[in-house]
Every structure is written in structure tokens, then in C-alpha cells.
Write a protein that holds these residues in place. Structure first.
Motif, PDB file in Angstrom:
ATOM      1  N   ARG A  23       1.304  -1.084   0.130  1.00 44.06           N
ATOM      2  CA  ARG A  23      -0.577   0.125  -0.053  1.00 44.06           C
ATOM      3  C   ARG A  23       0.788   1.005   0.171  1.00 44.06           C
ATOM      4  NH1 ARG A  23      -1.636   3.757   2.890  1.00 44.06           N
ATOM      5  NH2 ARG A  23      -0.621   3.184   4.486  1.00 44.06           N
ATOM      6  N   ARG A  24       1.906   1.115   1.175  1.00 42.89           N
ATOM      7  CA  ARG A  24       2.508   2.521   0.982  1.00 42.89           C
ATOM      8  C   ARG A  24       3.228   2.801  -0.613  1.00 42.89           C
ATOM      9  NH1 ARG A  24       5.495   2.934   7.322  1.00 42.89           N
ATOM     10  NH2 ARG A  24       3.444   2.278   8.289  1.00 42.89           N
ATOM     11  N   TYR A  25       4.348   1.281  -0.910  1.00 41.18           N
ATOM     12  CA  TYR A  25       4.980   1.198  -1.859  1.00 41.18           C
ATOM     13  C   TYR A  25       4.011   2.366  -3.129  1.00 41.18           C
ATOM     14  CZ  TYR A  25       7.428   0.406  -6.521  1.00 41.18           C
ATOM     15  OH  TYR A  25       7.917   0.307  -7.547  1.00 41.18           O
ATOM     16  N   ALA A  26       2.356   2.063  -3.355  1.00 36.53           N
ATOM     17  CA  ALA A  26       1.642   1.799  -4.033  1.00 36.53           C
ATOM     18  C   ALA A  26       1.864   3.842  -4.001  1.00 36.53           C
ATOM     19  CB  ALA A  26       0.539   2.193  -4.282  1.00 36.53           C
ATOM     20  N   VAL A  27       1.064   4.399  -2.672  1.00 35.54           N
ATOM     21  CA  VAL A  27       1.253   5.535  -2.719  1.00 35.54           C
ATOM     22  C   VAL A  27       2.513   6.704  -3.071  1.00 35.54           C
ATOM     23  CG1 VAL A  27       1.428   7.131  -0.868  1.00 35.54           C
ATOM     24  CG2 VAL A  27      -0.361   5.389  -0.613  1.00 35.54           C
ATOM     25  N   GLU A  28       3.998   5.779  -2.782  1.00 34.30           N
ATOM     26  CA  GLU A  28       5.114   6.429  -3.313  1.00 34.30           C
ATOM     27  C   GLU A  28       4.435   6.781  -4.905  1.00 34.30           C
ATOM     28  OE1 GLU A  28       7.995   4.996   0.256  1.00 34.30           O
ATOM     29  OE2 GLU A  28       8.585   4.919  -2.194  1.00 34.30           O
ATOM     30  N   MET A  29       4.048   5.296  -5.705  1.00 29.21           N
ATOM     31  CA  MET A  29       4.469   5.582  -6.827  1.00 29.21           C
ATOM     32  C   MET A  29       3.847   6.344  -7.537  1.00 29.21           C
ATOM     33  SD  MET A  29       6.920   4.084  -7.701  1.00 29.21           S
ATOM     34  CE  MET A  29       7.391   4.794  -7.329  1.00 29.21           C
ATOM     35  N   ARG A  30       2.319   7.186  -6.474  1.00 29.33           N
ATOM     36  CA  ARG A  30       1.585   8.413  -7.707  1.00 29.33           C
ATOM     37  C   ARG A  30       2.516   9.687  -7.494  1.00 29.33           C
ATOM     38  NH1 ARG A  30      -3.268   7.342  -2.864  1.00 29.33           N
ATOM     39  NH2 ARG A  30      -3.724   5.010  -3.685  1.00 29.33           N
ATOM     40  N   GLU A  31       3.203   9.535  -6.966  1.00 27.35           N
ATOM     41  CA  GLU A  31       4.321  10.183  -7.502  1.00 27.35           C
ATOM     42  C   GLU A  31       4.586  10.245  -8.233  1.00 27.35           C
ATOM     43  OE1 GLU A  31       6.467  11.575  -3.888  1.00 27.35           O
ATOM     44  OE2 GLU A  31       4.462  11.659  -2.478  1.00 27.35           O
ATOM     45  N   GLN A  32       5.223   9.755  -9.129  1.00 30.80           N
ATOM     46  CA  GLN A  32       6.294   9.319 -10.697  1.00 30.80           C
ATOM     47  C   GLN A  32       5.474   8.959 -11.253  1.00 30.80           C
ATOM     48  OE1 GLN A  32       9.800   8.880  -9.645  1.00 30.80           O
ATOM     49  NE2 GLN A  32       9.343   9.482  -7.630  1.00 30.80           N
ATOM     50  N   THR A  33       4.229   9.924 -12.214  1.00 33.23           N
ATOM     51  CA  THR A  33       3.516   9.271 -12.763  1.00 33.23           C
ATOM     52  C   THR A  33       4.963   9.643 -14.105  1.00 33.23           C
ATOM     53  OG1 THR A  33       3.395  11.947 -12.747  1.00 33.23           O
ATOM     54  CG2 THR A  33       1.454  10.505 -12.008  1.00 33.23           C
ATOM     55  N   GLU A  34       5.696  10.429 -14.501  1.00 35.11           N
ATOM     56  CA  GLU A  34       6.166  10.652 -15.769  1.00 35.11           C
ATOM     57  C   GLU A  34       7.184   9.138 -16.292  1.00 35.11           C
ATOM     58  OE1 GLU A  34      10.098  13.455 -17.776  1.00 35.11           O
ATOM     59  OE2 GLU A  34       8.086  14.523 -16.176  1.00 35.11           O
ATOM     60  N   ALA A  35       7.839   8.791 -15.111  1.00 32.61           N
ATOM     61  CA  ALA A  35       8.608   7.549 -14.817  1.00 32.61           C
ATOM     62  C   ALA A  35       7.648   6.327 -15.501  1.00 32.61           C
ATOM     63  CB  ALA A  35       9.436   7.404 -13.704  1.00 32.61           C
ATOM     64  N   LEU A  36       6.548   6.942 -14.857  1.00 34.75           N
ATOM     65  CA  LEU A  36       5.100   5.182 -15.121  1.00 34.75           C
ATOM     66  C   LEU A  36       4.743   5.651 -16.365  1.00 34.75           C
ATOM     67  CD1 LEU A  36       3.072   5.448 -11.629  1.00 34.75           C
ATOM     68  CD2 LEU A  36       4.723   3.568 -12.636  1.00 34.75           C
ATOM     69  N   GLU A  37       4.245   6.256 -17.257  1.00 35.45           N
ATOM     70  CA  GLU A  37       4.428   6.808 -17.838  1.00 35.45           C
ATOM     71  C   GLU A  37       5.284   6.242 -19.281  1.00 35.45           C
ATOM     72  OE1 GLU A  37       1.584   6.993 -20.996  1.00 35.45           O
ATOM     73  OE2 GLU A  37       0.870   7.028 -19.359  1.00 35.45           O
ATOM     74  N   THR A  38       6.415   6.260 -18.657  1.00 36.24           N
ATOM     75  CA  THR A  38       7.758   5.994 -19.874  1.00 36.24           C
ATOM     76  C   THR A  38       7.647   4.241 -20.619  1.00 36.24           C
ATOM     77  OG1 THR A  38       8.904   8.037 -18.960  1.00 36.24           O
ATOM     78  CG2 THR A  38      10.403   6.727 -20.373  1.00 36.24           C
ATOM     79  N   VAL A  39       7.649   3.648 -19.341  1.00 35.07           N
ATOM     80  CA  VAL A  39       7.293   2.383 -19.308  1.00 35.07           C
ATOM     81  C   VAL A  39       6.107   2.075 -19.832  1.00 35.07           C
ATOM     82  CG1 VAL A  39       7.208   0.450 -17.725  1.00 35.07           C
ATOM     83  CG2 VAL A  39       8.686   2.077 -17.024  1.00 35.07           C
ATOM     84  N   ARG A  40       4.691   3.099 -19.834  1.00 38.73           N
ATOM     85  CA  ARG A  40       3.916   2.593 -19.977  1.00 38.73           C
ATOM     86  C   ARG A  40       3.672   2.327 -21.927  1.00 38.73           C
ATOM     87  NH1 ARG A  40       0.985   5.151 -15.552  1.00 38.73           N
ATOM     88  NH2 ARG A  40       0.801   3.487 -14.716  1.00 38.73           N
ATOM     89  N   GLU A  41       4.431   3.200 -22.710  1.00 36.58           N
ATOM     90  CA  GLU A  41       5.045   4.058 -23.386  1.00 36.58           C
ATOM     91  C   GLU A  41       5.669   2.619 -23.945  1.00 36.58           C
ATOM     92  OE1 GLU A  41       6.116   8.064 -24.507  1.00 36.58           O
ATOM     93  OE2 GLU A  41       4.894   8.619 -23.448  1.00 36.58           O
TER      94      GLU A  41
END
Length: 150
Positions: free
Chosen positions: A101-119
């Protein structure tokens, strides 16, 4: 005069050549579902051709891996849990639900990095690499769930 026996021309004959489209010579392409485009492996697991793009998502270089060793295609420490969260967790199975749960909360701040991986996932298979001892209890499993749902 044209030499019909020349190797580059092949032997001329009265029999018509069989037509083959370029597509008939192409490899068969595997169509993968979006869920199959993302895999998880340990950093010390065997490298395979089906890994696709290998992305290490740890905060620090994994144990027993040299900086010169080519174990990954990219390294994104921004997608790793914070040092404070890892220190709190210390691989205790009873803390796994709260860690997730805490890690998922931390990842909410990493939208740019997550979008890079999704692309990247949209165009090729991505294998998330982790250095955890347990394959089921590591942040890459949580990260994969986040990448698949959003």
C-alpha cells in the motif's frame, strides 16, 4: 548478350517462376495481450530472448553485479521504493500488505516515469528486474500491478 547461366540470374527456363510475396518469407509475429507485454524476473535469473526490454527497478546496484556487466537495458531507480520504506519493511512477510500500500502511494508521485514505461510496453515486451530474494514478495509485483491497471 545475357549469360543465362550466371549465378546471380539463375538458370532461365521456360517454366514460370513461382511468385512469393515478401510476407511469405517474414517471420511469424507473436501477438501478445497487454498483460503478456509485462514480465517480472530476478536480476540473477537467466536472460532470454523473450525478455524484450530489460528494466531494472531497484534503488541500488544489486549484489554480485558489476557495473560493467550488461544485466539490463535501462535502470530506473525512481520506480524503486524509498530507502525509508525499505528500511521499515526489512522483508518481513507480515508487513507485506502495508508495504504494498505504501509503495503504491509513493508511485503516485512518479507519473512521468510510469508513463515512460507504459509507452515502452505499448510497443514491446518489458521485463521488470528486481533483486529481491522472494519472487512473490517484491516491489516489482506491485509495480507491475500499477502499470497494468492505469
Amino acid at each position: 548478350m545475357i549469360d543465362s547461366k550466371h549465378p546471380s540470374l539463375g538458370a532461365l527456363s521456360s517454366k514460370p517462376r513461382e511468385y512469393r510475396s515478401p510476407a511469405s518469407n517474414a517471420q511469424k509475429f507473436e501477438v501478445l495481450s497487454p498483460a503478456e507485454m509485462l514480465r517480472i524476473k530476478g536480476v540473477h535469473d537467466e536472460v532470454g530472448p523473450s525478455d524484450g526490454f530489460r528494466l531494472y527497478v531497484g534503488r541500488v546496484l544489486p549484489p554480485r553485479v558489476s557495473r560493467r556487466e550488461k544485466f539490463t537495458d535501462a535502470w530506473m531507480p525512481a520506480l524503486a521504493p524509498s530507502a525509508a520504506l525499505l528500511k521499515w519493511f526489512r522483508n518481513k512477510p507480515e508487513l507485506w500488505p502495508e508495504f504494498s500500500r505504501r509503495y503504491a502511494v509513493e508511485m503516485r508521485e512518479q507519473t512521468e516515469a510510469l508513463e515512460t514505461v507504459r509507452e515502452r510496453i505499448r510497443c514491446q515486451r518489458v521485463t521488470l528486474l528486481h533483486a529481491a530474494k522472494l519472487p512473490w514478495m517484491n516491489h516489482a509485483t506491485v509495480l507491475a500491478a500499477i502499470l497494468r491497471t492505469d
